[in-house]
Structures are given as C-alpha cells and as structure tokens.
Design a protein around this motif. Structure first.
Motif, PDB file in Angstrom:
ATOM      1  N   GLU A   1      60.982 103.949  36.405  1.00  0.00           N
ATOM      2  CA  GLU A   1      62.026 104.976  36.002  1.00  0.00           C
ATOM      3  C   GLU A   1      63.178 105.119  36.920  1.00  0.00           C
ATOM      4  O   GLU A   1      62.598 105.620  38.122  1.00  0.00           O
ATOM      5  CB  GLU A   1      61.589 106.251  35.555  1.00  0.00           C
ATOM      6  CG  GLU A   1      62.488 107.114  34.740  1.00  0.00           C
ATOM      7  CD  GLU A   1      61.799 108.475  33.955  1.00  0.00           C
ATOM      8  OE1 GLU A   1      61.803 108.344  32.937  1.00  0.00           O
ATOM      9  OE2 GLU A   1      61.413 109.061  34.921  1.00  0.00           O
TER      10      GLU A   1
ATOM     11  N   THR B   1      66.103 107.673  38.486  1.00  0.00           N
ATOM     12  CA  THR B   1      66.939 108.644  38.410  1.00  0.00           C
ATOM     13  C   THR B   1      68.370 108.481  39.134  1.00  0.00           C
ATOM     14  O   THR B   1      68.295 108.156  40.289  1.00  0.00           O
ATOM     15  CB  THR B   1      65.920 109.852  38.952  1.00  0.00           C
ATOM     16  OG1 THR B   1      64.634 110.001  38.425  1.00  0.00           O
ATOM     17  CG2 THR B   1      66.869 111.228  38.962  1.00  0.00           C
TER      18      THR B   1
ATOM     19  N   ARG C   1      68.570 109.270  28.261  1.00  0.00           N
ATOM     20  CA  ARG C   1      67.653 110.585  28.343  1.00  0.00           C
ATOM     21  C   ARG C   1      68.061 111.141  29.399  1.00  0.00           C
ATOM     22  O   ARG C   1      67.813 112.523  29.312  1.00  0.00           O
ATOM     23  CB  ARG C   1      66.117 109.766  28.489  1.00  0.00           C
ATOM     24  CG  ARG C   1      65.695 109.357  27.219  1.00  0.00           C
ATOM     25  CD  ARG C   1      64.212 108.752  27.409  1.00  0.00           C
ATOM     26  NE  ARG C   1      64.229 107.175  27.891  1.00  0.00           N
ATOM     27  CZ  ARG C   1      64.200 106.208  27.156  1.00  0.00           C
ATOM     28  NH1 ARG C   1      64.075 106.182  25.907  1.00  0.00           N
ATOM     29  NH2 ARG C   1      64.042 105.037  27.859  1.00  0.00           N
ATOM     30  N   GLN C   2      68.416 110.647  30.701  1.00  0.00           N
ATOM     31  CA  GLN C   2      68.886 111.562  31.852  1.00  0.00           C
ATOM     32  C   GLN C   2      69.832 112.308  31.341  1.00  0.00           C
ATOM     33  O   GLN C   2      70.260 113.751  31.709  1.00  0.00           O
ATOM     34  CB  GLN C   2      69.146 110.850  33.197  1.00  0.00           C
ATOM     35  CG  GLN C   2      69.399 111.732  34.271  1.00  0.00           C
ATOM     36  CD  GLN C   2      69.506 110.742  35.524  1.00  0.00           C
ATOM     37  OE1 GLN C   2      68.904 109.717  35.514  1.00  0.00           O
ATOM     38  NE2 GLN C   2      70.173 111.182  36.476  1.00  0.00           N
TER      39      GLN C   2
ATOM     40  N   SER D   1      68.032 100.020  32.461  1.00  0.00           N
ATOM     41  CA  SER D   1      67.985 100.538  31.119  1.00  0.00           C
ATOM     42  C   SER D   1      68.930 101.479  30.661  1.00  0.00           C
ATOM     43  O   SER D   1      69.092 102.561  31.278  1.00  0.00           O
ATOM     44  CB  SER D   1      66.505 101.130  30.736  1.00  0.00           C
ATOM     45  OG  SER D   1      66.535 101.569  29.505  1.00  0.00           O
TER      46      SER D   1
ATOM     47  N   ARG E   1      55.878 101.768  34.140  1.00  0.00           N
ATOM     48  CA  ARG E   1      57.349 101.515  34.031  1.00  0.00           C
ATOM     49  C   ARG E   1      58.264 102.254  34.857  1.00  0.00           C
ATOM     50  O   ARG E   1      57.849 103.414  35.452  1.00  0.00           O
ATOM     51  CB  ARG E   1      57.564 102.306  32.535  1.00  0.00           C
ATOM     52  CG  ARG E   1      59.000 102.469  32.307  1.00  0.00           C
ATOM     53  CD  ARG E   1      59.403 103.251  30.889  1.00  0.00           C
ATOM     54  NE  ARG E   1      60.812 103.075  30.629  1.00  0.00           N
ATOM     55  CZ  ARG E   1      61.466 102.314  30.037  1.00  0.00           C
ATOM     56  NH1 ARG E   1      60.774 101.435  29.201  1.00  0.00           N
ATOM     57  NH2 ARG E   1      62.588 102.547  29.641  1.00  0.00           N
TER      58      ARG E   1
ATOM     59  N   ASP F   1      67.357 104.912  29.611  1.00  0.00           N
ATOM     60  CA  ASP F   1      66.959 105.703  30.557  1.00  0.00           C
ATOM     61  C   ASP F   1      68.117 106.621  31.089  1.00  0.00           C
ATOM     62  O   ASP F   1      68.056 107.907  31.168  1.00  0.00           O
ATOM     63  CB  ASP F   1      66.563 104.901  31.760  1.00  0.00           C
ATOM     64  CG  ASP F   1      64.973 104.526  31.641  1.00  0.00           C
ATOM     65  OD1 ASP F   1      64.465 104.888  30.708  1.00  0.00           O
ATOM     66  OD2 ASP F   1      64.683 103.841  32.467  1.00  0.00           O
TER      67      ASP F   1
ATOM     68  N   TYR G   1      62.354  95.517  29.803  1.00  0.00           N
ATOM     69  CA  TYR G   1      61.387  96.186  29.373  1.00  0.00           C
ATOM     70  C   TYR G   1      61.032  95.705  28.007  1.00  0.00           C
ATOM     71  O   TYR G   1      61.765  95.128  27.123  1.00  0.00           O
ATOM     72  CB  TYR G   1      62.045  97.733  29.138  1.00  0.00           C
ATOM     73  CG  TYR G   1      62.270  98.451  30.443  1.00  0.00           C
ATOM     74  CD1 TYR G   1      61.367  98.896  31.271  1.00  0.00           C
ATOM     75  CD2 TYR G   1      63.770  98.412  30.714  1.00  0.00           C
ATOM     76  CE1 TYR G   1      61.530  99.649  32.388  1.00  0.00           C
ATOM     77  CE2 TYR G   1      63.907  98.916  32.010  1.00  0.00           C
ATOM     78  CZ  TYR G   1      62.883  99.774  32.964  1.00  0.00           C
ATOM     79  OH  TYR G   1      63.036 100.311  34.075  1.00  0.00           O
TER      80      TYR G   1
END
Length: 614
Positions: free
Chosen positions: A587, A589, A371-372, A365, A585, A368, A349
C-alpha cells in the motif's frame, strides 16, 4: 446471621421464578451426560438448595447458595442469581470458596454486561493470596471486563501482568500483548511509557512499542529493537520477542538471483520498458554505492504466460525472486495458484482476494489514491460528498473505492456523476442540481407570464467534491464547478489532475484543488530521478511514474517479509511511503498538495489522518 438474611430471599426468588414456569417448559443448560432439566424442575432444585442452606452452618450454606446461583445462571435468571450471591458474606469463608464465589459473581456480572461491577468483585480483598491457577482465572475475567468496557489500555496492562504468573511467558501470551499494543495509537503508547507507576514488565513493553513508533524506516526500527534489548536484557520480550519483531530482526529474504518478468512485445511493452529502466537504474546505482546486488535475469512475460511455465523457469534457472508480471489477468492467475518455487512481487493487483501466500502485489493503484482522499476528507471534518470521475472503467472503479471508504468512515455520498469530453457543463449542472433550479425558474416565469428575477443556486447537502480527472479535463471542470455555484466546496482529487511538473499558467484554473501524488512528482528529485532525467525526456509526465515504480520494485523487494510481519512499518519510496497490508498487498501512502496560483504546494501531514491510519 447469614442464613437468616436469605429467608425472605428464598420466597422472593421462587415467587419471581415460578411465575415463568406456566405453559411451555424451556430447558436449562446441563452437562452432556445429563438430560435437559425443565425450568420448573430446576426451580425445585433451587428451592431445595436454598432450604438446605437455611439450616446449614455458614460455610456449608455459602456453598449451597453458590450452587443455587449456578442453576439460576444456567436458566438465564441473572437477576435472581445476583440476589442469591449478594447474600453471601465471603469474608467468613475459606480462600478457595471465597475465590469460587467471587468468580461466580464476576461471571454473572459479565453475563449482564456489567463490567465495572465484575471488576469490583474481582478486586475485593482476599484472606490469602491466589494461587497461579486462580490468578489466571481472575485475569481472564478481568480481560473480558476490559473488553466489554472497550478499554484497550486496561486490557493491555492486564495481558502484561498476566504473563508474570508464569516463570517464562508462553509465546501466545507475548503475541497477545504485542497485538494489543499494536492497536494503541502512538500518542497513547508514549503517554504510557512516561507513567511513573508502571512496574518493570509494563515499562519494558511500553518503551519497546514507543521506540518502534518513533523510528522511521525498517533499518531504524531494527536499530531501536537492538538498543532496547541492550537496556532490557532480562525482560521476557527481550529473550524471545513476539513473532513480528523476530521477523523484523531476522535477515530478510536470501535473494541471490532475481528475474524481472515483463512483456517485451504487445500493448504493455512500452510501460514495461519504462519499469525496466527504472529498475536497472536502481540496480546499477546500488552497485555504484558498493552494495551487494543479486544476479539479474530478464524474462519475457509475453512468452512465459502460464504459472507452470514460470515455475519451470524458476526451478531451471534457480531464481530466488520474480518481479512482475505487469498484466492484471496474469496477476489474477498467480493469485489463484499455489505458491511457486520462489516468491513473486507482481507489479499490478488482482481483482479478487489473493489466495497465494507466495505472491506480493504492488502497483500504481488509483483506487488506493481514492481511499486516501476519503480518509483525508474525513480527517478534515467533511462528511457530505459529491463524486465526479471520468466516464471510463478506471473512473468508475475510483468512484467506487472513494465511496466505499468514505461511507465506512462515517461520510455519505449524496451524488455521483461521470463526465466525458464536452459534457462538463451538463454533467456538473445535473450533479449540483442547478439544472433543476433553472427549470423551476422557467416554469415560474411561464406561469406568471412575465419576467421574474430568479437567483439560481446549487444543492445545499454537500461540503466537498471528490474529483478524478486528467489535467486537460480538470482544468475545465474546476471553473465549471465555480460557474454552477460550487466555488465554496473544497475539491479533493487523485494524482490524475497533475501533469507532473509545475506550470503556473496552464494550471491557474486548478487553484484551490487539493490532490494526492507521489514523492516522485512532489518532492525534490532523488539521485535516481536526476540520472533518468538526463537520459529520458518524459520522467515528469504521468508516464514517468512507471520509472518510479521500477525504482521502488528494486528498493522494496528485500524487505517484503519484514513489512508483512510489521504492518505499521514502512519504507520511503519514489511512489509513496510503502507498507504491506493483509500480508501481501503493498500500500502506498502519498503526499498531499494544493494548487496555489497554479503551482503545487505540499501540505503538512494531517495529525487526525495519522491517527486514522493507525
């Protein structure tokens, strides 16, 4: 009768308004070709109009009073305008004038942020049906009212019914409808689809959205659209679907030649080799399964280092897609360049926002994951966090990402610290404020010059700890937190805490830690992982996630345009459930697990978290 009722109103309005005309003379809004009118002059015109209305026949009087109200609204004297408008009996007026006054009343109510009153004005019985232009005007006013009410369901229904006012809804209307539907939670869509009061147009849109929400991967979503179109052949959305659905249905990128752009020398050569092996495993497995695969070329990113050189390779070799590079600075240069001759799926990224419309970015990342973790903690009802990460560049970035997401969602970080090897006790003591507790005890004992029983305790303004640490560090940090009276605080962690394979004895001290990780590490092994395990001994290590990245790069590349067009869609990968956000981007999960007697146990997806994600 109508005229007589407004006699006292004229005096009342003028009395209220003229008191504000002393001193400075603000102006009212006027057409560009007119000179600005001072408030005093405007009020004189209002007085004149009301006086004329006083002596006019009902229809003429209503028009004069409407003109007076327009002037008062222009002067932002909304209360006075409302009083004037309230005196007009629209039931005695011709349809066109009745429509004009109702519109004016609704606009006035909206300017005063009274959306319910505006809706009431717009729903009054009419002597004659509205023509299309009038109906569209009323519809736009209703949309404004629903917007002020923060009523997305009302707004969605209104958009659907507005589209019925034209024989063939224009594309912009369909885009507005789909955008509004996409913002509604899945449960709400399902409830709307079961409403027996829906008209044909509403039912069609709701069933379309509901079928897509209930579909899993992109192939299932495409099948769902096809089935819906069969059932709703004459629905406006079937003839010309919204852009996002057209992209989903259309054949994706026509890729006949892929270039894998990874370094074959230098500090990134080893991780690049693992990614390449993962990619090739998926590539050859697809061939074995009888699938058509593109031609593949391996390019050395340690030699092709500029965007110009890369573009020359694309044009010379007729490459349809580039996968790579891995180096973050290289990705940054690509993000700042113009689109190349083929789309690029970078495996890292950029630091700043992507300016290149032909560049997609995908990687492992840690931000990421942070943030999760923040979203999960919020969905679990936690609002007060302490943050503990490694004293490294990546540790600080992870802490920043968690803090930003957590606080945007309504949480607050009350303390943050960075540890290094050998500093666990001191760092955690300071973070939990137990060092202050001990210091106070020492001072008290000294003042009293005798032994005093003193119970140490931690700070009380926390309800969780966010942790990002490698396994060896995490195994020492969790007991240290307990030692400093934080055993009752739930710990949420990134994937760094897990070595990649279950080890009850080694990870016993991590019991109770919740962490996010990839399906590669937590789910039963896939065919591709089993194949790689037979050739490599490190697939279950943290390094092994690079094989998963290569596998997913191959699985992902044909679907990039579809995923970008439909942000709520995803595909299941080895590194997580993959979707495309902000048009470029990728992402991930990830799955959630908790250490139970040292063994990771997968946790069910949080319903609240799913709603947050939507």
């Amino acid at each position: 009768m109508m005229i007589r009722r407004h006699l006292s109103l004229t005096a009342a309005v003028l009395a209220l308004s003229l008191t504000g005309c002393v001193g400075t003379q603000p102006t009212i809004t006027a057409p560009a070709e007119q000179r600005p009118i001072a408030v005093k002059d405007g009020m004189m015109e209002v007085e004149s109009l009301l006086n004329q209305a006083d002596a006019a026949a009902p229809i003429k009087a209503a028009r004069l009073m409407a003109d007076a109200a327009k002037l008062l609204i222009a002067m932002e004297r909304h209360q006075d305008a409302s009083r004037v408008l309230a005196q007009i009996n629209t039931t005695l007026l011709p349809p066109s004038l009745s429509f004009e006054i109702a519109s004016l009343q609704a606009e006035d109510a909206l300017s005063r942020e009274q959306p319910q009153q505006a809706l009431e004005f717009l729903s009054q019985p009419r002597q004659a049906p509205l023509d299309n232009e009038q109906a569209l005007r009323f519809s736009e006013l209703r949309l404004q009212a629903f917007g002020q009410q923060n009523n997305p369901i009302g707004e969605t229904r209104e958009l659907i019914n507005q589209s019925r006012l034209t024989t063939d809804p224009i594309p912009e209307q369909k885009e507005r409808i789909w955008s509004s539907l996409s913002r509604l939670p899945a449960e709400t869509i399902s409830e709307l689809a079961q409403d027996s009061n829906n008209n044909y147009f509403e039912q069609g849109w709701f069933e379309l959205a509901d079928s897509l929400h209930k579909s899993g991967d992109l192939e299932q979503k495409t099948d769902a659209i096809d089935r819906w179109q069969t059932l709703w052949e004459n629905h406006p959305a079937s003839k010309t679907p919204p852009t996002a659905l057209q992209a989903l249905q259309s054949q994706n990128l026509d890729i006949r030649h892929i270039a894998l752009l990874l370094p074959q020398a230098g500090p990134l050569a080893k991780p690049a080799k693992a990614i390449t092996e993962g990619f090739l495993t998926a590539y050859y497995q697809a061939q074995t399964d009888g699938k058509s695969v593109p031609m593949l070329t391996l390019l050395d990113a340690s030699k092709i280092t500029s965007t110009l050189a890369l573009n020359n390779e694309i044009e010379t070799r007729q490459i349809d897609m580039v996968i790579g590079p891995l180096d973050k600075s290289y990705v940054q240069r690509l993000s700042e360049s113009e689109p190349l001759g083929a789309p690029v799926l970078a495996l890292n990224y950029s630091e700043q926002d992507n300016q290149n419309s032909g560049l997609f970015q995908f990687g492992l990342s840690a931000e990421d994951e942070a943030r999760q973790a923040a979203r999960q903690a919020i969905s679990d009802g936690l609002r007060k966090a302490a943050v503990l990460t490694a004293d490294t560049n990546w540790g600080r970035k992870v802490a920043e990402a968690f803090t930003a997401e957590f606080e945007v969602l309504g949480g607050r970080v009350h303390g943050s610290a960075h540890f290094s090897e050998g500093t666990y006790d001191a760092t955690i003591s300071q973070l939990m404020n137990t060092d202050r507790s001990r210091a106070r005890a020492k001072v008290i004992r000294k003042l009293m010059q005798q032994k005093v029983e003193f119970e140490e305790h931690r700070r009380q303004d926390l309800d969780m700890v966010f942790l990002s640490a490698l396994p060896n560090d995490a195994r020492q940090i969790k007991p240290t937190l307990s030692f400093h009276y934080a055993n009752d605080l739930p710990v949420y962690a990134t994937s760094h805490v897990y070595g990649g394979h279950p080890n009850a004895m080694t990870d016993q001290d991590l019991t109770g830690v919740r962490f996010v990780d990839t399906p590669w590490n937590l789910a039963p092994p896939s065919t591709n992982k089993i194949s790689l395990s037979q050739q490599r001994k490190d697939v279950d290590s943290r390094f092994g996630r690079l094989y998963a990245l290569g596998l997913d790069a191959f699985q992902l590349h044909p679907y990039l345009l579809q995923l970008a067009a439909l942000p709520q869609s995803s595909i299941e990968g080895e590194t997580g459930r993959l979707s495309v956000v902000n048009s470029s981007r990728v992402e991930r999960t990830l799955n959630w697990a908790i250490f139970d007697q040292g063994i990771p146990r997968i946790l069910p997806a949080s319903k609240a978290l799913q709603q947050l994600a939507n």
